[in-house]
Design a protein around this motif. Structure first.
Motif, PDB file in Angstrom:
ATOM      1  N   CYS A   1       0.870  -1.176   0.000  1.00 55.47           N
ATOM      2  CA  CYS A   1       0.000   0.000   0.000  1.00 55.47           C
ATOM      3  C   CYS A   1       0.908   1.227   0.000  1.00 55.47           C
ATOM      4  N   ALA A   2       1.018   1.867  -1.139  1.00 57.17           N
ATOM      5  CA  ALA A   2       1.852   3.058  -1.266  1.00 57.17           C
ATOM      6  C   ALA A   2       0.993   4.290  -1.014  1.00 57.17           C
ATOM      7  N   ALA A   3       1.440   5.112  -0.079  1.00 53.38           N
ATOM      8  CA  ALA A   3       0.674   6.295   0.309  1.00 53.38           C
ATOM      9  C   ALA A   3       1.322   7.563  -0.227  1.00 53.38           C
ATOM     10  N   SER A   4       0.475   8.522  -0.543  1.00 57.29           N
ATOM     11  CA  SER A   4       0.962   9.847  -0.926  1.00 57.29           C
ATOM     12  C   SER A   4       0.140  10.898  -0.193  1.00 57.29           C
ATOM     13  N   ARG A   5       0.772  12.034   0.051  1.00 57.32           N
ATOM     14  CA  ARG A   5       0.162  13.155   0.781  1.00 57.32           C
ATOM     15  C   ARG A   5      -0.156  12.796   2.227  1.00 57.32           C
ATOM     16  N   MET A   6       0.505  11.814   2.753  1.00 57.69           N
ATOM     17  CA  MET A   6       0.464  11.483   4.174  1.00 57.69           C
ATOM     18  C   MET A   6       1.695  10.636   4.470  1.00 57.69           C
ATOM     19  N   ARG A   7       2.072  10.606   5.751  1.00 52.59           N
ATOM     20  CA  ARG A   7       3.222   9.811   6.149  1.00 52.59           C
ATOM     21  C   ARG A   7       2.738   8.585   6.906  1.00 52.59           C
ATOM     22  N   THR A   8       2.999   7.398   6.354  1.00 49.26           N
ATOM     23  CA  THR A   8       2.568   6.177   7.034  1.00 49.26           C
ATOM     24  C   THR A   8       3.278   6.017   8.371  1.00 49.26           C
ATOM     25  N   SER A   9       4.460   6.580   8.521  1.00 54.52           N
ATOM     26  CA  SER A   9       5.202   6.451   9.767  1.00 54.52           C
ATOM     27  C   SER A   9       4.548   7.238  10.907  1.00 54.52           C
TER      28      SER A   9
END
Length: 122
Positions: A22-30
Motif C-alpha cells: 500500500c503506497a501512500a501519498s500526501r500522508m506519512r505512514t510512519s
C-alpha cells in the motif's frame, strides 16, 4: 488529498504466499495508524490487520500466525505479508488510513485504496 494505492494481489494456490503493498501519498505512514481490510463476495468488509504509529499490531483471529503487517518508512509504504493462504482468504483487500488507534483497537477513518484481488484456489 491522500492517495492509497494497493498492489501485489493475484491468484495463488492454497498454502502459497503473497505480499500486498500500500503506497501512500500526501500522508506519512510512519506518523499514522494504518489498516488492511478485506471483503469477500456477499460479506461485509472486515479488518485483517492494523499497525499503530508506535509499531504495535493487531490481527483478525482468522489470520493470526499467518499474516504480518509492516511498513517501510523510507518508501512510505505499508505491507501485508500473507503466508499459508487458504481459499477462505479469497477477497478484495483494501488499505485504509490514516486511522485512529485507541486502546489496541483500530478505528477506520480517512481514505481507502482501490483494492487488490486475492484469489486462493487450486
Amino acid at each position: 488529498q491522500v492517495q492509497l494505492v494497493e498492489s501485489g494481489g493475484g491468484l495463488v494456490q492454497p498454502g502459497g504466499s503473497l505480499r500486498l503493498s500500500c503506497a501512500a501519498s500526501r500522508m506519512r505512514t510512519s506518523d499514522n495508524a494504518m489498516g488492511w481490510y478485506r471483503q469477500a463476495p456477499g460479506k461485509q468488509r472486515e479488518l485483517v490487520a492494523a499497525i499503530a504509529r508506535t509499531g504495535s499490531t493487531i490481527y483478525a483471529d482468522s489470520v493470526k500466525g499467518r499474516f504480518t503487517i509492516s511498513r517501510d518508512n523510507a518508501k512510505n509504504t505499508v505491507y501485508l505479508q500473507m503466508n499459508s493462504l487458504k481459499p477462505e482468504d479469497t477477497a478484495v483487500y483494501y488499505c485504509n488510513g490514516p486511522g485512529t488507534w485507541y486502546s489496541g483497537t483500530y478505528y477506520t477513518s480517512g481514505y481507502w485504496g482501490q483494492g487488490t484481488q486475492v484469489t486462493v484456489s487450486s
